[in-house]
Scaffold this motif. Structure first.
Motif, PDB file in Angstrom:
ATOM      1  N   VAL A 184     -63.234  20.599  34.133  1.00  0.00           N
ATOM      2  CA  VAL A 184     -62.176  21.258  33.424  1.00  0.00           C
ATOM      3  C   VAL A 184     -61.576  22.208  34.703  1.00  0.00           C
ATOM      4  CG1 VAL A 184     -61.532  23.309  31.815  1.00  0.00           C
ATOM      5  CG2 VAL A 184     -63.376  21.301  31.299  1.00  0.00           C
ATOM      6  N   LEU A 185     -60.194  22.339  34.923  1.00  0.00           N
ATOM      7  CA  LEU A 185     -59.565  23.106  35.941  1.00  0.00           C
ATOM      8  C   LEU A 185     -58.617  24.082  35.257  1.00  0.00           C
ATOM      9  CD1 LEU A 185     -58.820  20.047  38.482  1.00  0.00           C
ATOM     10  CD2 LEU A 185     -61.022  21.652  38.066  1.00  0.00           C
ATOM     11  N   VAL A 186     -58.631  25.234  35.638  1.00  0.00           N
ATOM     12  CA  VAL A 186     -57.699  26.130  35.245  1.00  0.00           C
ATOM     13  C   VAL A 186     -56.637  26.453  36.529  1.00  0.00           C
ATOM     14  CG1 VAL A 186     -57.352  28.333  34.088  1.00  0.00           C
ATOM     15  CG2 VAL A 186     -59.175  26.910  33.450  1.00  0.00           C
ATOM     16  N   ALA A 214     -62.848  27.015  37.245  1.00  0.00           N
ATOM     17  CA  ALA A 214     -63.158  25.515  36.970  1.00  0.00           C
ATOM     18  C   ALA A 214     -64.760  25.579  36.453  1.00  0.00           C
ATOM     19  CB  ALA A 214     -63.435  24.592  38.323  1.00  0.00           C
ATOM     20  N   THR A 215     -64.916  24.499  35.768  1.00  0.00           N
ATOM     21  CA  THR A 215     -66.374  24.331  35.328  1.00  0.00           C
ATOM     22  C   THR A 215     -66.509  22.577  35.330  1.00  0.00           C
ATOM     23  OG1 THR A 215     -68.192  24.524  33.797  1.00  0.00           O
ATOM     24  CG2 THR A 215     -66.095  24.053  32.692  1.00  0.00           C
ATOM     25  N   PHE A 216     -67.682  22.443  36.100  1.00  0.00           N
ATOM     26  CA  PHE A 216     -68.075  20.548  36.262  1.00  0.00           C
ATOM     27  C   PHE A 216     -68.729  20.274  35.247  1.00  0.00           C
ATOM     28  CE2 PHE A 216     -70.718  23.711  38.649  1.00  0.00           C
ATOM     29  CZ  PHE A 216     -71.848  23.389  38.278  1.00  0.00           C
ATOM     30  N   GLY A 217     -68.391  19.246  34.610  1.00  0.00           N
ATOM     31  CA  GLY A 217     -68.946  18.830  33.437  1.00  0.00           C
ATOM     32  C   GLY A 217     -68.941  17.258  33.359  1.00  0.00           C
ATOM     33  N   PRO A 259     -74.134  29.237  39.109  1.00  0.00           N
ATOM     34  CA  PRO A 259     -72.802  29.275  38.482  1.00  0.00           C
ATOM     35  C   PRO A 259     -72.474  28.242  37.728  1.00  0.00           C
ATOM     36  CG  PRO A 259     -72.814  30.242  40.497  1.00  0.00           C
ATOM     37  CD  PRO A 259     -73.953  29.395  40.652  1.00  0.00           C
ATOM     38  N   ARG A 260     -71.941  28.239  36.507  1.00  0.00           N
ATOM     39  CA  ARG A 260     -71.193  27.023  35.992  1.00  0.00           C
ATOM     40  C   ARG A 260     -69.860  27.535  35.608  1.00  0.00           C
ATOM     41  NH1 ARG A 260     -75.329  25.490  37.963  1.00  0.00           N
ATOM     42  NH2 ARG A 260     -77.144  24.725  37.181  1.00  0.00           N
TER      43      ARG A 260
END
Length: 391
Positions: free
Chosen positions: A61-63, A72-75, A118-119
């Motif tokens: 997810v990129l903001v 961002a959060t990697f998923g 960090p997430r």
């Protein structure tokens, strides 16, 4: 503001990613975590280790605002619960027995890596509270819009699980064992904080581990040649095959991280008769050494403890790192000076009935984890005064 989801790190500009806090070495950050670097995460993907074929479909997810990456959060969309170390198999079984479909689910973690970090990643010059909430909401919306059962953030830093809990995620705790460096000048200084009987036992253990002509070397940076990786991979395959049935990481993964982040890697290698016989891989953060996995081709008493735990303590003390995180589980680490530490995860469960059941379960589980940790701390190897300091 534009929120988009990409399936591959090839779609993420490394320079933009490096503007997010904790992702690279910079004086602007108080910490650096090697597992959230573009180098590490992209290597998992490009090596074929964490890809759709192995059950890890990228959903990062990129903001963005004005073309600039703000958070961002990697998923990953997961078709199983392997390689996560926070076990939800019971949740999956219960939901599917009730007629639900638990998989696929969303998993926001570093694949195969039970290390805190960090997430919810936010650009250094932006409001963390604001973007934590945006990321939490974006993942919830994705879960609902795709009709998925759940989304999970595991091995969170303090501050992040609270932010996710405020957005309706369920809080879960577990336990690991970490060595905490209280400014020791040497391994002997650390040993002096232990009860006499424990101190003598560890000294004896370390001597016994290096009998039979065994020596230990630290390899990092330019030491990490392809020949060294070949030897270490043989250790990994032997132990991983016996432990998991099918090791998670490919041989190419080690070549990629050796090329992209060699100064962030410490191999502790044991040698006997002119050849390496065992080794452990560690990753070096700005404030911590993260032990990951080990392997061997010869069995020797106490060698595992020496290579994985004692040598990691030596390195942390020598390099003034705050702690050693020695991976998941393992009460045997307590006797070697690794203290119980609570770890945190956060879980969004889309189905209201399943969410209520899991919430009730987690209330009891959190109390149990705290009680076990308290018991273990009372039975630590430290002298009474030192034990209170460890707490």
């Amino acid at each position: 503001m534009n929120i988009r989801i990409v399936s591959s790190f090839k779609e993420i500009d490394p320079e933009s990613w490096n503007r997010l806090s904790g992702t690279c070495h910079t004086k602007l950050d108080n910490y650096y975590n090697p597992f959230i670097s573009h180098a590490y995460l992209s290597s998992l993907e490009e090596s074929g280790s964490a890809v759709p074929r192995t059950g890890w479909q990228g959903r990062h997810v990129l903001v963005e605002e004005d073309g600039r990456l703000k958070a961002a959060t990697f998923g990953y969309a997961k078709s199983h619960s392997q390689g996560e170390y926070v076990f939800d198999h019971g949740w999956a079984d219960a939901y599917e027995r009730a007629g639900g479909r638990y998989y696929p689910k969303l998993q926001h973690t570093v694949p195969f890596t039970p290390a805190t970090g960090p997430r919810l990643l936010v650009a250094r010059d932006e409001s963390k509270a604001k973007y934590n909430a945006i990321l939490a909401q974006a993942v919830k919306q994705e879960t609902v819009s795709l009709n998925l059962s759940s989304a999970h953030f595991t091995f969170l830093r303090d501050g992040e699980w609270q932010a996710l809990e405020a957005e309706g995620y369920l809080h879960r705790t577990d336990q690991q064992f970490h060595f905490l460096n209280h400014g020791y000048g040497s391994h002997e200084d650390f040993l002096e904080t232990l009860a006499s009987r424990k101190r003598k036992a560890l000294r004896k253990e370390r001597r016994a581990a290096l009998e039979n002509g065994i020596t230990v070397e630290w390899l990092t940076g330019s030491d990490l040649t392809e020949d060294i990786w070949d030897q270490f991979f043989a250790f990994y395959m032997d132990t991983g095959g016996r432990k998991w049935g099918r090791p998670y990481l490919t041989r190419e993964f080690y070549s990629l991280i050796g090329e992209r982040m060699p100064e962030d890697i410490l191999l502790v290698m044991a040698k006997r008769g002119g050849r390496y016989i065992a080794g452990a891989i560690n990753f070096i953060g700005s404030d911590a050494l993260f032990g990951r996995h080990w392997g061997c081709i010869e069995d020797h008493p106490f060698l595992h403890f020496e290579v994985c735990y004692h040598q990691a303590i030596d390195y942390a003390i020598a390099n003034k790192l705050d702690r050693v995180e020695a991976g998941a589980q393992g009460e045997h680490k307590l006797a070697r000076g690794y203290m119980p530490v609570i770890t945190h995860s956060a879980h969004f469960i889309a189905h209201a009935g399943l969410r209520r059941a899991i919430d009730e379960y987690l209330r009891q589980e959190r109390a149990d984890v705290e009680a076990v940790g308290e018991y273990l701390r009372e039975h630590s190897p430290f002298r009474r005064g030192e034990q209170l300091e460890q707490d």
